[in-house]
Design an enzyme around this catalytic site. Sequence first.
Site, PDB file in Angstrom:
ATOM      1  N   TRP A 160      52.276  52.778  36.000  1.00 34.31           N
ATOM      2  CA  TRP A 160      53.833  52.678  36.573  1.00 34.31           C
ATOM      3  C   TRP A 160      52.915  53.069  37.756  1.00 34.31           C
ATOM      4  O   TRP A 160      53.257  51.955  38.645  1.00 34.31           O
ATOM      5  CB  TRP A 160      54.135  53.744  36.656  1.00 34.31           C
ATOM      6  CG  TRP A 160      55.253  54.044  35.393  1.00 34.31           C
ATOM      7  CD1 TRP A 160      55.728  52.816  33.859  1.00 34.31           C
ATOM      8  CD2 TRP A 160      56.719  55.372  35.140  1.00 34.31           C
ATOM      9  NE1 TRP A 160      56.190  53.495  33.223  1.00 34.31           N
ATOM     10  CE2 TRP A 160      56.864  54.548  33.548  1.00 34.31           C
ATOM     11  CE3 TRP A 160      56.698  56.083  35.941  1.00 34.31           C
ATOM     12  CZ2 TRP A 160      57.986  55.644  33.375  1.00 34.31           C
ATOM     13  CZ3 TRP A 160      57.823  57.421  35.210  1.00 34.31           C
ATOM     14  CH2 TRP A 160      58.039  56.465  33.617  1.00 34.31           C
ATOM     15  N   LYS A 161      52.045  53.408  37.982  1.00 37.48           N
ATOM     16  CA  LYS A 161      50.983  53.141  38.996  1.00 37.48           C
ATOM     17  C   LYS A 161      51.582  53.335  41.151  1.00 37.48           C
ATOM     18  O   LYS A 161      52.528  54.128  40.351  1.00 37.48           O
ATOM     19  CB  LYS A 161      49.847  51.060  39.647  1.00 37.48           C
ATOM     20  CG  LYS A 161      50.240  50.973  38.422  1.00 37.48           C
ATOM     21  CD  LYS A 161      49.000  49.484  38.189  1.00 37.48           C
ATOM     22  CE  LYS A 161      48.560  48.995  37.195  1.00 37.48           C
ATOM     23  NZ  LYS A 161      47.574  48.014  37.231  1.00 37.48           N
ATOM     24  N   GLU A 173      41.384  49.660  40.185  1.00 31.53           N
ATOM     25  CA  GLU A 173      41.797  50.276  41.352  1.00 31.53           C
ATOM     26  C   GLU A 173      41.474  51.549  41.812  1.00 31.53           C
ATOM     27  O   GLU A 173      41.027  51.374  43.013  1.00 31.53           O
ATOM     28  CB  GLU A 173      43.318  50.071  41.127  1.00 31.53           C
ATOM     29  CG  GLU A 173      44.074  48.921  40.561  1.00 31.53           C
ATOM     30  CD  GLU A 173      45.296  48.792  39.903  1.00 31.53           C
ATOM     31  OE1 GLU A 173      46.237  50.223  40.262  1.00 31.53           O
ATOM     32  OE2 GLU A 173      45.770  47.362  39.208  1.00 31.53           O
ATOM     33  N   GLU A 216      39.649  46.808  30.526  1.00 34.15           N
ATOM     34  CA  GLU A 216      40.866  45.869  31.014  1.00 34.15           C
ATOM     35  C   GLU A 216      40.058  45.255  32.151  1.00 34.15           C
ATOM     36  O   GLU A 216      39.449  45.483  32.766  1.00 34.15           O
ATOM     37  CB  GLU A 216      41.325  46.987  32.216  1.00 34.15           C
ATOM     38  CG  GLU A 216      42.527  48.022  31.065  1.00 34.15           C
ATOM     39  CD  GLU A 216      43.490  48.757  32.119  1.00 34.15           C
ATOM     40  OE1 GLU A 216      44.680  48.482  31.873  1.00 34.15           O
ATOM     41  OE2 GLU A 216      43.672  49.658  33.418  1.00 34.15           O
ATOM     42  N   GLY A 265      47.530  42.462  36.494  1.00 32.40           N
ATOM     43  CA  GLY A 265      48.586  41.580  37.301  1.00 32.40           C
ATOM     44  C   GLY A 265      48.409  40.265  38.362  1.00 32.40           C
ATOM     45  O   GLY A 265      48.543  39.615  39.103  1.00 32.40           O
ATOM     46  N   GLY A 303      50.607  47.565  33.103  1.00 30.90           N
ATOM     47  CA  GLY A 303      51.044  48.350  33.989  1.00 30.90           C
ATOM     48  C   GLY A 303      52.644  46.996  34.504  1.00 30.90           C
ATOM     49  O   GLY A 303      53.975  48.016  34.008  1.00 30.90           O
ATOM     50  N   GLY A 304      52.883  46.306  35.007  1.00 34.72           N
ATOM     51  CA  GLY A 304      53.860  45.833  35.131  1.00 34.72           C
ATOM     52  C   GLY A 304      55.150  45.545  34.139  1.00 34.72           C
ATOM     53  O   GLY A 304      56.028  45.646  35.112  1.00 34.72           O
ATOM     54  N   SER A 307      47.185  42.331  31.430  1.00 31.34           N
ATOM     55  CA  SER A 307      48.552  41.023  31.908  1.00 31.34           C
ATOM     56  C   SER A 307      49.462  41.428  30.435  1.00 31.34           C
ATOM     57  O   SER A 307      49.937  40.260  29.859  1.00 31.34           O
ATOM     58  CB  SER A 307      48.191  39.757  31.879  1.00 31.34           C
ATOM     59  OG  SER A 307      48.495  40.347  33.745  1.00 31.34           O
ATOM     60  N   HIS A 339      40.384  54.131  37.057  1.00 30.79           N
ATOM     61  CA  HIS A 339      41.103  52.654  36.517  1.00 30.79           C
ATOM     62  C   HIS A 339      40.497  51.407  37.561  1.00 30.79           C
ATOM     63  O   HIS A 339      40.021  51.866  39.078  1.00 30.79           O
ATOM     64  CB  HIS A 339      42.537  52.784  36.916  1.00 30.79           C
ATOM     65  CG  HIS A 339      43.482  51.514  36.535  1.00 30.79           C
ATOM     66  ND1 HIS A 339      43.355  50.246  37.490  1.00 30.79           N
ATOM     67  CD2 HIS A 339      44.337  50.983  35.774  1.00 30.79           C
ATOM     68  CE1 HIS A 339      44.259  49.995  37.080  1.00 30.79           C
ATOM     69  NE2 HIS A 339      44.940  50.407  36.118  1.00 30.79           N
TER      70      HIS A 339
HETATM   71  P1  13P Z   1      49.095  45.006  34.623  1.00 28.28           P
HETATM   72  O1  13P Z   1      49.663  44.704  33.027  1.00 28.28           O
HETATM   73  O2  13P Z   1      50.501  44.553  35.697  1.00 28.28           O
HETATM   74  O3  13P Z   1      48.079  43.444  34.417  1.00 28.28           O
HETATM   75  O4  13P Z   1      48.819  45.769  34.779  1.00 28.28           O
HETATM   76  C1  13P Z   1      46.874  46.726  34.118  1.00 28.28           C
HETATM   77  C2  13P Z   1      46.926  48.139  34.200  1.00 28.28           C
HETATM   78  O5  13P Z   1      45.595  47.898  35.934  1.00 28.28           O
HETATM   79  C3  13P Z   1      47.379  49.080  33.469  1.00 28.28           C
HETATM   80  O6  13P Z   1      47.007  50.243  33.379  1.00 28.28           O
END
Ligand code: 13P
Length: 248
Positions: free
Chosen positions: A10-11, A97, A167, A173, A233-234, A212, A95
């Site tokens: 969920w970030k 990020e 990833e 994203g 993620g999203g 994605s 991750h």
């Molecule tokens: P998205 O699915 O938003 O591209 O993010 C992937 C992600 O970073 C999951 O850790």
Amino acid sequence: MRKTLVAGNWKLNGSKDSIKTLVTDLLAGMSEVTDTQVAVCPPYIYIPMVAEMLEGSAVAVGSQDNADQESGAFTGEVAAPMLKEMGCTYAIVGHSERRSIYGETDADTANKYAAARKAGLTPILCVGELLEERENGITEDVVARQLDAVIDLEGVEALADGVIAYEPVWAIGTGKTASPEQAQAVHAFIRGKISALNEDVAAKVQILYGGSMNAGNAAELLAMEDIDGGLIGGASLAADTFLPICKA
Ligand code: 13P
């Protein structure tokens, strides 16, 4: 036979109300999900609330990070044993990020992997290349280096206690997904690299794809031989976009 795992990252999203709605909706739809392990990784502060709501259900809880230390003067950190105590089963480490925005190194990630594992959490080790690295043809070198940090610290056997998430950073994203063939090639490389050290670990370890992934592309990605699930993620922020991936 490896089980499929679909985990939602969920970030830094959600509020008490929106998360309650999301978890309630997820629980309502879980009866249609069979043969797939499902987990959600909320922001730290919401973990106790989510764990309580999910208690006794088939949905596990994970963290998005954990400290490399167990306790002490480390202001702002959250330790793996604390996460375990509050109901986590999984812990995402490394991750992209965390690596790119907060400057975490391969060594930091390996230490966090070790701390999560020691606490009895299942670390989800994220690896993946930048667009520039892919264009320069060094994807495998980058992923190998990221894996080696953990293997060198903990031994290859430690990977049997975790999950790997490939990833590609350029797919996170961005709406740009790796093709099933592109993803499979890296997943096969990862499994092959582990297999050269320990065949049993390689056969057992779940390797997730992230970047994605959504209801529209999940089935063809998950159909690939070495793709054992997804880190989402999203699309994990609403039950109506997350559950179809779990069902795929
Ligand atoms: P998205 O699915 O938003 O591209 O993010 C992937 C992600 O970073 C999951 O850790």
